[in-house]
Design an enzyme around this catalytic site. Structure first.
Site, mmCIF file in Angstrom:
data_model
loop_
_atom_site.group_PDB
_atom_site.id
_atom_site.type_symbol
_atom_site.label_atom_id
_atom_site.label_comp_id
_atom_site.label_asym_id
_atom_site.label_seq_id
_atom_site.Cartn_x
_atom_site.Cartn_y
_atom_site.Cartn_z
ATOM 1 N N LYS A 37 -6.750 -4.781 -3.191
ATOM 2 C CA LYS A 37 -7.387 -5.531 -2.102
ATOM 3 C C LYS A 37 -8.408 -4.650 -1.384
ATOM 4 C CE LYS A 37 -3.603 -4.471 1.112
ATOM 5 N NZ LYS A 37 -4.317 -3.591 2.026
ATOM 6 N N CYS A 46 -2.214 -2.762 7.630
ATOM 7 C CA CYS A 46 -2.197 -3.661 6.469
ATOM 8 C C CYS A 46 -0.963 -4.561 6.424
ATOM 9 C CB CYS A 46 -2.338 -2.855 5.190
ATOM 10 S SG CYS A 46 -3.993 -2.134 5.064
ATOM 11 N N ASP A 93 0.784 -1.253 0.000
ATOM 12 C CA ASP A 93 0.000 0.000 0.000
ATOM 13 C C ASP A 93 0.814 1.302 0.000
ATOM 14 O OD1 ASP A 93 -1.936 -1.915 0.187
ATOM 15 O OD2 ASP A 93 -2.783 -1.250 2.082
HETATM 16 C C1 C5J Z 1 -3.132 0.408 5.548
HETATM 17 C C2 C5J Z 1 -4.868 1.581 6.712
HETATM 18 N N1 C5J Z 1 -2.614 0.282 4.334
HETATM 19 N N2 C5J Z 1 -4.055 2.004 7.673
HETATM 20 N N3 C5J Z 1 -4.403 0.893 5.644
HETATM 21 O O1 C5J Z 1 -2.486 0.152 6.542
HETATM 22 O O2 C5J Z 1 -6.058 1.848 6.774
#
Ligand code: C5J
Length: 223
Positions: free
Chosen positions: A131, A164, A26
């Protein structure tokens, strides 16, 4: 292929390059740039920008070593049919998932905010997984892809450490993968959460997995 070794925590980590993959979680504009989902929740996104150079170094070392690289992006279909109300109507953010912000609709597939930041953009041949959840195994083809490639070991980098990254690492650990987190190529909006997550991963003899620095990982690859 000979076995390589990393000076990891809580102890030495062995792996084979042809049975390994790096999963970069991400590193997308919605979490790292101003005006995205991360900032809409009240977070200081500049904290995550600090790791861009180390993530870049890690990706480039894995590319040089010919190891599989997978990038993930948290995002939803434009009709939000894969975004449950329990996720969307959470707290009182400035903007919610699906609302329009300076980088388009937050966390919606196809919008500028979902793109991986240019410094870490995937190159042709690298898999990109979209995702809808925090974990990269939920409602994606990740597991089938790893099985097809005979991958046994997963290296992790990206954001955020305790959401994540950790969720995906735990999903992978339960599926029988050897997992290692690059400690200086992951970041959280909260200092304490990053450190605690690393502690939890390494505790009890690597109950979730191993951790190591990018330098120690790359040293093992001789790149
Ligand atoms: C991720 C989030 N990528 N913190 N998403 O950690 O909402």
């Amino acid at each position: 292929m000979n076995e390589l070794m990393i000076q990891a925590r809580p102890h030495i980590f062995n792996f084979q390059t042809d049975a390994s993959a790096l999963i970069v979680i991400d590193m997308q504009r919605d979490f790292i740039d101003s005006g995205g989902f991360g900032e809409s929740l009240g977070n200081d996104v500049s904290r995550l920008q600090k790791i861009i150079p180390t993530v870049k170094q890690l990706i480039s070392g894995f590319r040089d070593a010919g190891i599989t690289i997978i990038h993930t992006r948290e995002c939803h279909l434009p009709d939000l049919s894969d975004c449950p109300d329990a996720k969307r109507y959470r707290g009182s953010p400035g903007l919610r998932i699906g609302d329009s912000g300076p980088m388009g609709r937050l966390l919606v597939k196809g919008e500028p905010g979902v793109e991986i930041i240019p410094a870490l953009a995937p190159i042709p041949g690298e898999k990109v997984i979209d995702k809808p959840g925090k974990g990269a195994f939920y409602q994606t083809d990740l597991e089938g892809f790893l099985q097809d490639q005979h991958i046994e070991t997963l290296f992790f980098a990206g954001v955020t450490t305790e959401v994540c990254v950790q969720t995906t690492m735990r999903e992978a650990n339960d599926r029988g993968y050897f997992c290692l987190l690059a400690r200086d190529a992951t970041e959280s909006y909260f200092d304490a959460f990053k450190q605690t997550t690393i502690d939890m991963i390494e505790a009890q003899g690597a109950i979730v997995g191993w951790t190591a620095t990018v330098d120690d990982i790359l040293a093992s690859l001789h790149v």
